[in-house]
Design a protein around this motif. Structure first.
Motif, mmCIF file in Angstrom:
data_model
loop_
_atom_site.group_PDB
_atom_site.id
_atom_site.type_symbol
_atom_site.label_atom_id
_atom_site.label_comp_id
_atom_site.label_asym_id
_atom_site.label_seq_id
_atom_site.Cartn_x
_atom_site.Cartn_y
_atom_site.Cartn_z
ATOM 1 N N PRO A 1 0.789 -1.245 0.000
ATOM 2 C CA PRO A 1 0.000 0.000 0.000
ATOM 3 C C PRO A 1 0.813 1.282 0.000
ATOM 4 C CG PRO A 1 -0.980 -1.592 1.488
ATOM 5 C CD PRO A 1 0.326 -2.190 1.035
ATOM 6 N N GLY A 2 1.999 1.282 0.641
ATOM 7 C CA GLY A 2 2.745 2.525 0.822
ATOM 8 C C GLY A 2 3.753 2.867 -0.255
ATOM 9 N N VAL A 3 3.826 2.101 -1.349
ATOM 10 C CA VAL A 3 4.830 2.381 -2.373
ATOM 11 C C VAL A 3 4.493 3.685 -3.114
ATOM 12 C CG1 VAL A 3 3.696 1.105 -4.261
ATOM 13 C CG2 VAL A 3 6.202 1.315 -4.218
ATOM 14 N N MET A 4 5.522 4.405 -3.586
ATOM 15 C CA MET A 4 5.304 5.646 -4.326
ATOM 16 C C MET A 4 4.436 5.395 -5.548
ATOM 17 S SD MET A 4 8.956 6.185 -6.371
ATOM 18 C CE MET A 4 8.457 7.704 -7.180
ATOM 19 N N ARG A 5 3.774 6.458 -6.005
ATOM 20 C CA ARG A 5 2.877 6.324 -7.153
ATOM 21 C C ARG A 5 3.473 6.882 -8.445
ATOM 22 N NH1 ARG A 5 0.903 3.452 -3.412
ATOM 23 N NH2 ARG A 5 -1.335 3.434 -3.003
ATOM 24 N N THR A 6 4.338 7.877 -8.305
ATOM 25 C CA THR A 6 4.952 8.473 -9.498
ATOM 26 C C THR A 6 6.050 9.439 -9.062
ATOM 27 O OG1 THR A 6 4.476 9.578 -11.619
ATOM 28 C CG2 THR A 6 3.395 10.477 -9.662
ATOM 29 N N VAL A 7 6.810 9.935 -10.034
ATOM 30 C CA VAL A 7 7.679 11.093 -9.831
ATOM 31 C C VAL A 7 6.856 12.309 -10.216
ATOM 32 C CG1 VAL A 7 9.722 12.324 -10.684
ATOM 33 C CG2 VAL A 7 9.846 9.866 -10.205
ATOM 34 N N TYR A 8 6.731 13.266 -9.322
ATOM 35 C CA TYR A 8 5.836 14.392 -9.558
ATOM 36 C C TYR A 8 6.158 15.095 -10.878
ATOM 37 C CZ TYR A 8 3.265 18.709 -9.077
ATOM 38 O OH TYR A 8 2.407 19.748 -9.319
ATOM 39 N N GLY A 9 5.136 15.189 -11.711
ATOM 40 C CA GLY A 9 5.263 15.895 -12.977
ATOM 41 C C GLY A 9 6.071 15.182 -14.042
ATOM 42 N N ASN A 10 6.492 13.940 -13.774
ATOM 43 C CA ASN A 10 7.348 13.247 -14.742
ATOM 44 C C ASN A 10 7.154 11.737 -14.619
ATOM 45 O OD1 ASN A 10 9.359 12.421 -16.491
ATOM 46 N ND2 ASN A 10 10.882 13.875 -15.734
ATOM 47 N N HIS A 11 6.003 11.254 -15.061
ATOM 48 C CA HIS A 11 5.721 9.828 -14.943
ATOM 49 C C HIS A 11 6.666 8.999 -15.814
ATOM 50 C CE1 HIS A 11 3.109 6.680 -13.406
ATOM 51 N NE2 HIS A 11 3.117 6.117 -14.604
ATOM 52 N N GLU A 12 7.136 9.568 -16.896
ATOM 53 C CA GLU A 12 8.079 8.845 -17.762
ATOM 54 C C GLU A 12 9.375 8.546 -17.006
ATOM 55 O OE1 GLU A 12 8.740 10.981 -21.363
ATOM 56 O OE2 GLU A 12 6.715 10.635 -22.133
ATOM 57 N N ARG A 13 9.839 9.508 -16.228
ATOM 58 C CA ARG A 13 11.044 9.273 -15.430
ATOM 59 C C ARG A 13 10.803 8.198 -14.379
ATOM 60 N NH1 ARG A 13 14.505 13.520 -11.604
ATOM 61 N NH2 ARG A 13 16.363 12.206 -11.445
ATOM 62 N N PHE A 14 9.610 8.193 -13.792
ATOM 63 C CA PHE A 14 9.225 7.167 -12.829
ATOM 64 C C PHE A 14 9.317 5.785 -13.457
ATOM 65 C CE2 PHE A 14 5.394 4.780 -11.176
ATOM 66 C CZ PHE A 14 5.942 4.426 -9.961
ATOM 67 N N GLU A 15 8.738 5.626 -14.639
ATOM 68 C CA GLU A 15 8.758 4.328 -15.307
ATOM 69 C C GLU A 15 10.170 3.936 -15.719
ATOM 70 O OE1 GLU A 15 4.234 4.186 -17.156
ATOM 71 O OE2 GLU A 15 5.887 4.791 -18.472
ATOM 72 N N ALA A 16 10.930 4.906 -16.249
ATOM 73 C CA ALA A 16 12.281 4.605 -16.724
ATOM 74 C C ALA A 16 13.214 4.237 -15.568
ATOM 75 C CB ALA A 16 12.841 5.806 -17.484
ATOM 76 N N THR A 17 13.054 4.901 -14.421
ATOM 77 C CA THR A 17 13.946 4.692 -13.284
ATOM 78 C C THR A 17 13.686 3.370 -12.582
ATOM 79 O OG1 THR A 17 14.088 7.077 -12.914
ATOM 80 C CG2 THR A 17 14.756 5.658 -11.091
ATOM 81 N N TYR A 18 12.424 3.023 -12.418
ATOM 82 C CA TYR A 18 12.082 1.906 -11.530
ATOM 83 C C TYR A 18 11.529 0.661 -12.232
ATOM 84 C CZ TYR A 18 12.493 5.722 -8.200
ATOM 85 O OH TYR A 18 12.963 6.784 -7.473
ATOM 86 N N PHE A 19 11.150 0.769 -13.507
ATOM 87 C CA PHE A 19 10.452 -0.358 -14.131
ATOM 88 C C PHE A 19 10.975 -0.768 -15.516
ATOM 89 C CE2 PHE A 19 7.538 1.595 -11.132
ATOM 90 C CZ PHE A 19 7.084 0.504 -10.419
ATOM 91 N N LYS A 20 11.789 0.076 -16.141
ATOM 92 C CA LYS A 20 12.208 -0.204 -17.520
ATOM 93 C C LYS A 20 13.262 -1.302 -17.609
ATOM 94 C CE LYS A 20 13.560 2.166 -21.779
ATOM 95 N NZ LYS A 20 13.938 3.473 -22.386
ATOM 96 N N LYS A 21 14.197 -1.328 -16.650
ATOM 97 C CA LYS A 21 15.316 -2.272 -16.742
ATOM 98 C C LYS A 21 14.832 -3.714 -16.719
ATOM 99 C CE LYS A 21 19.828 -3.418 -14.701
ATOM 100 N NZ LYS A 21 20.608 -3.173 -15.925
ATOM 101 N N PHE A 22 13.880 -4.009 -15.829
ATOM 102 C CA PHE A 22 13.350 -5.373 -15.699
ATOM 103 C C PHE A 22 11.817 -5.298 -15.689
ATOM 104 C CE2 PHE A 22 17.433 -5.738 -13.203
ATOM 105 C CZ PHE A 22 18.116 -6.476 -14.166
ATOM 106 N N PRO A 23 11.174 -5.327 -16.867
ATOM 107 C CA PRO A 23 9.714 -5.234 -16.926
ATOM 108 C C PRO A 23 9.040 -6.287 -16.038
ATOM 109 C CG PRO A 23 10.644 -5.005 -19.122
ATOM 110 C CD PRO A 23 11.779 -5.394 -18.216
ATOM 111 N N GLY A 24 8.040 -5.837 -15.307
ATOM 112 C CA GLY A 24 7.323 -6.727 -14.397
ATOM 113 C C GLY A 24 7.786 -6.624 -12.964
ATOM 114 N N TYR A 25 8.835 -5.827 -12.721
ATOM 115 C CA TYR A 25 9.389 -5.692 -11.376
ATOM 116 C C TYR A 25 9.618 -4.221 -11.036
ATOM 117 C CZ TYR A 25 10.758 -10.603 -12.141
ATOM 118 O OH TYR A 25 10.772 -11.953 -12.411
#
Length: 640
Positions: free
Chosen positions: A460-484
Motif C-alpha cells: 500500500p505505501g509504495v510511491m505512485r509516481t515522480v511528480y510531474g514526470n511519470h516517464e522518469r518514474f517508469e524509466a527509473t524503476y520499471f524499464k530495466k526489468f519489466p514486471g518488477y
C-alpha cells in the motif's frame, strides 16, 4: 523466500523477554501472516484499515496495479472509492474515539539542554486547525503544493498536518539545504507558498533559514508572520475528505546520485503502511516512549516521526540538536530523561559515537530501552555489535530496517520477537512485500544468490509516481526489468533465506570479472580498530577493468602509516578474498556527505580518478573536505 523454519545457527535470539507481550511473538506466526498478506492482501490490509475512519468505503479491487511497462502505463491504486483524511485519523480519531486527548504526542527537546516542551494530542490538534485556517486565508486549497523549510520544531509537524487537513500537498525541504536546492524543489513542484523560520542553532552554529531562503531578512511586501496569523485564526477546522489516491506529499530524494526526484505518496495506502510497520517493527505498546533521531526533512521523519507514530497514538521525542552537543553523551542523556523504550537511529550516528568509546554511553543508565533500530544505509556488523552490546547491553534486539523514500516504509526488516537476528542483515520482507533477486539478464535466482533486488508486486505505501514526470518514474524503476519494481540496490540472500543489502548497484564493482560489493569491502575495513569510517569506490584499471580505491577515516589519536595500510589490505584480503585486495587506500580525515549523512560516492569517484569537475555539489554538507581529499589522493595506474 521465507524459510520453513526459523534458522537456529549463527543467529541472536535477543528478544526472548519480549515474546510475552509482542504483537507477533513467533516465527511460525510471522510466516503464517506473511503468506496471508501476499495471497490475500485485501484481507490482511482490510484488518489494518478497520483501525481507521473512512468517510466512504472502498469499492472494487483493494490493490490494483501494473508493474510491466510492456503492458501499458505503470500504476498502483489502493482502496479506490474510499475517502478519508489522514490528519483526522491521527488526531481527531485518536482524541475522540480512543480517548487520547491528554496523551503527550511529542516531548520536544531543543538544541540546548533544558530547552523543552510537551504537546498533547489535543493541543496539537488545536494548533493544526489554527494553521490550516491560516493556509486557507492565504488561498491554499486542496491539491495546492506548499513548501516547508523548517528546523525540528513542533511548528514543522503543525505545518505538515495542516496541509494534510485541507488536502494540500506538502513538500518538505531539509533545513540544511542551500537556497539553490530549495529553489529547485519549489519550482519543480510549483509550490504556491513557502513556510520557513528565522533560524535555529545546530550545535553552536547559527543557521539563518530566512536569509538562506531569500537573502532578504524581511520583506513586508510578501512576508507574513506565523504568530500574528495564528493569533487571529480559529481553532476549529473541518477536514477536507480526500480520495484514497489523492496526493499527500512530495519528497525529493537527497540528490547523492543525480538530479533529485519528486517522489509522490498518496493518502490511504501510505497511512495504512506507516501505521502497520511502526506498530509491528517497533512492537509498539501504549506505554512506550519512542524516539527516532532522523530529521523530518527526510522520509524517515515523515513515516516514523510523524505519520506512523501518530497513527498509533504514540508518544515520541522530537529532537532539534546534534548527538555530540554539548557533549557526546547527549543522546543517552535524552534516553534517560524521557525513559525512551524504542530508539531508532542511523549507522552514521552509531559509527560517529563509536569513535568516542564506551564511557560516554556507560555514564547513562539506558535501562528503559527495549528495542533498537537502524535506518538509512546498510549497517556493518561491527557497528551493529557495538549498538547491540554497548548501547543495548545485549538485551535489546536491533531491527535493521531496509527501505527507501520510494517505498514509504520498511520493506525488509526483522520483527523483534519473531525473527532471529543476524548482525547486518535486513532479514525478511515485511507483510505484503515480495522480493526477488535477479541476474543481469533479468532471471530470478533461487536459494543463496546475489544480484539486483527487485519487488514483484506493490504494497500500500509504495510511491505512485515522480511528480510531474511519470516517464522518469517508469524509466527509473520499471524499464530495466519489466514486471518488477527495481530498487537500484544489490542484495545477497544467504542459505537461511536472510537478505543482505550490498549497496547501490552503481556501487557494485566488476574486478577481473568478479562482482564485488563496495559495502562489503567497507565493512571489512571498519572491522579494524583503527578505522572509524570507510568508503570504497571503483576507478578504471587497464587490466582488471576496475580497481578498488578506498578512503578511510581513522579513529581519534591514530596516525596513518605504511604499516597500518598494509594491515588494512591484509584484513580485506582475509575477510573477502585476494580478489578484493584494495589497490589504493587513502587517508581521509573527512568524507564528502550530504546533509542527511549519506556519503557522496559520486564525488569520491571523481577524486579517485583526479577529475576536478565535481558537477552539482549543492547537497554537500562541508565542501572544505574536497581539497584535503585531492591533496591526499593516491596516484592511479591511468596516470602513470
Amino acid at each position: 523466500m521465507i524459510p520453513d523454519k526459523a534458522p537456529k545457527k549463527d543467529v541472536l535470539h535477543a528478544a526472548e523477554d519480549l515474546k510475552k507481550e509482542a504483537h507477533i511473538s513467533s516465527f511460525e506466526t510471522f510466516k503464517e501472516l506473511y503468506e496471508k498478506s501476499v495471497e490475500s492482501p485485501e484481507e490482511f490490509w482490510g484488518d489494518v484499515a478497520k483501525d481507521f475512519f473512512w468517510k466512504t468505503k472502498h469499492t472494487g479491487q483493494f490493490l490494483d496495479y501494473n508493474f510491466d511497462v510492456t503492458k501499458g502505463k505503470i500504476f498502483v491504486k489502493c482502496m479506490e472509492g474510499a475517502t478519508t483524511n489522514i490528519c483526522y485519523n491521527i488526531l481527531d480519531h485518536n482524541i475522540h474515539e480512543r480517548q487520547l486527548g491528554d496523551r503527550v504526542a511529542f516531548y520536544w527537546e531543543g538544541n540546548e539542554p533544558g530547552d523543552e516542551k510537551t504537546v498533547t494530542y489535543r493541543e496539537l490538534l488545536e494548533q493544526v486547525c489554527k494553521f490550516a485556517n491560516v493556509l486557507k486565508s492565504q488561498g491554499v486549497k486542496k491539491g495546492d503544493r506548499v513548501s516547508i523549510y523548517m528546523p525540528m520544531v513542533i511548528e514543522l509537524v503543525v505545518a505538515m498536518l495542516a496541509c494534510a487537513r485541507i488536502g494540500a500537498v506538502h513538500s518538505i525541504v531539509f533545513a540544511g539545504f542551500s537556497a539553490e536546492s530549495l529553489c529547485e524543489r519549489i519550482i519543480d513542484s510549483q509550490c504556491s507558498l513557502l513556510i520557513t523560520a528565522d533560524g535555529f542553532y545546530r550545535g553552536d552554529k547559527l543557521i539563518s533559514l530566512k536569509v538562506i531562503a531569500d537573502e532578504v531578512p524581511w520583506n513586508p511586501e510578501v512576508d507574513l508572520c506565523w504568530h500574528t496569523l495564528m493569533e487571529e485564526a480559529s481553532n476549529e477546522c473541518e477536514p477536507v475528505w480526500c480520495e484514497s489516491e489523492d496526493p499527500l506529499f512530495i519528497l525529493y530524494t537527497s540528490g547523492s546520485t543525480g538530479k533529485p526526484k519528486g517522489v509522490l505518496h498518496t493518502v490511504s495506502g501510505y497511512m495504512l503502511y506507516t501505521a502497520a510497520t511502526f506498530k509491528l517493527v517497533f512492537d509498539y505498546h501504549p506505554d512506550d516512549i519512542y524516539w527516532c533521531t532522523a530529521d523530518i526533512g527526510w522520509i524517515t521523519g515523515h513515516s516514523y516521526i510523524t505519520y506512523g507514530p501518530l497513527a498509533n497514538g504514540a508518544s515520541s521525542v522530537l529532537f532539534e540538536g546534534l548527538p555530540t552537543y554539548p557533549d557526546v553523551s547527549r543522546m543517552w542523556q535524552i534516553v534517560d530523561k524521557y525513559q525512551v523504550s524504542k530508539f531508532y537511529t542511523a549507522p552514521t550516528a552509531i559509527r560517529l559515537l563509536m569513535k568516542y568509546g564506551t564511557e560516554p554511553v556507560h555514564k547513562c543508565k539506558r535501562t528503559s530501552l527495549k528495542i533498537l533500530g537502524t535506518v538509512g544505509e546498510p549497517i556493518n556488523p561491527e557497528a551493529w555489535q557495538w549498538f547491540y552490546s554497548v548501547v543495548g547491553d545485549k538485551r535489546c534486539p536491533v531491527v535493521d530496517t531496509f527501505w527507501q523514500t520510494e517505498t514509504g516504509g520498511h520493506v525488509l526488516t526483522p520483527l523483534p520477537a519473531a525473527t532471529p537476528l543476524k548482525p547486518g542483515s535486513a532479514t525478511f520482507p515485511f507483510f505484503g512485500v515480495v522480493p526477488a533477486i535477479l541476474n543481469e539478464s533479468g532471471e530470478e535466482l533461487e536459494g543463496p544468490s546475489e544480484g539486483y533486488l527487485v519487488f514483484k508486486q506493490p504494497w500500500p505505501g509504495v510511491m505512485r509516481t515522480v511528480y510531474g514526470n511519470h516517464e522518469r518514474f517508469e524509466a527509473t524503476y520499471f524499464k530495466k526489468f519489466p514486471g518488477y519494481y527495481v530498487t537500484g540496490d544489490g542484495c545477497r540472500r544467504d542459505k537461511d533465506g536472510y537478505y543482505w543489502i550490498t549497496g547501490r548497484i552503481d556501487d557494485m564493482l566488476n574486478v577481473s570479472g568478479h562482482l564485488l560489493s563496495t559495502a562489503e569491502v567497507e565493512s571489512a575495513l571498519v572491522e579494524h580498530q583503527a578505522v572509524a569510517e570507510a568508503a570504497v569506490v571503483g576507478t578504471p584499471h587497464p587490466v582488471k577493468g576496475e580497481s578498488l580505491y578506498c578512503f578511510v577515516t581513522l579513529a581519534d589519536g591514530i596516525s596513518y602509516t605504511a604499516a597500518l595500510e598494509a594491515e588494512l589490505r591484509q584484513q580485506v584480503r582475509e575477510r573477502i578474498g585476494a580478489i578484493a585486495t584494495p589497490d589504493y587506500i587513502q587517508n581521509a580525515p573527512g568524507l564528502p556527505k550530504t546533509r542527511s549523512g549519506k556519503i557522496m560516492r559520486r564525488v569520491l569517484r571523481k577524486i579517485a580518478s583526479n577529475q576536478r569537475d565535481m558537477g552539482d555539489v549543492s547537497t554537500l554538507a562541508d565542501s572544505t573536505v574536497l581539497e584535503q581529499l585531492f591533496e591526499n589522493r593516491c596516484g592511479t595506474l591511468l596516470q602513470l
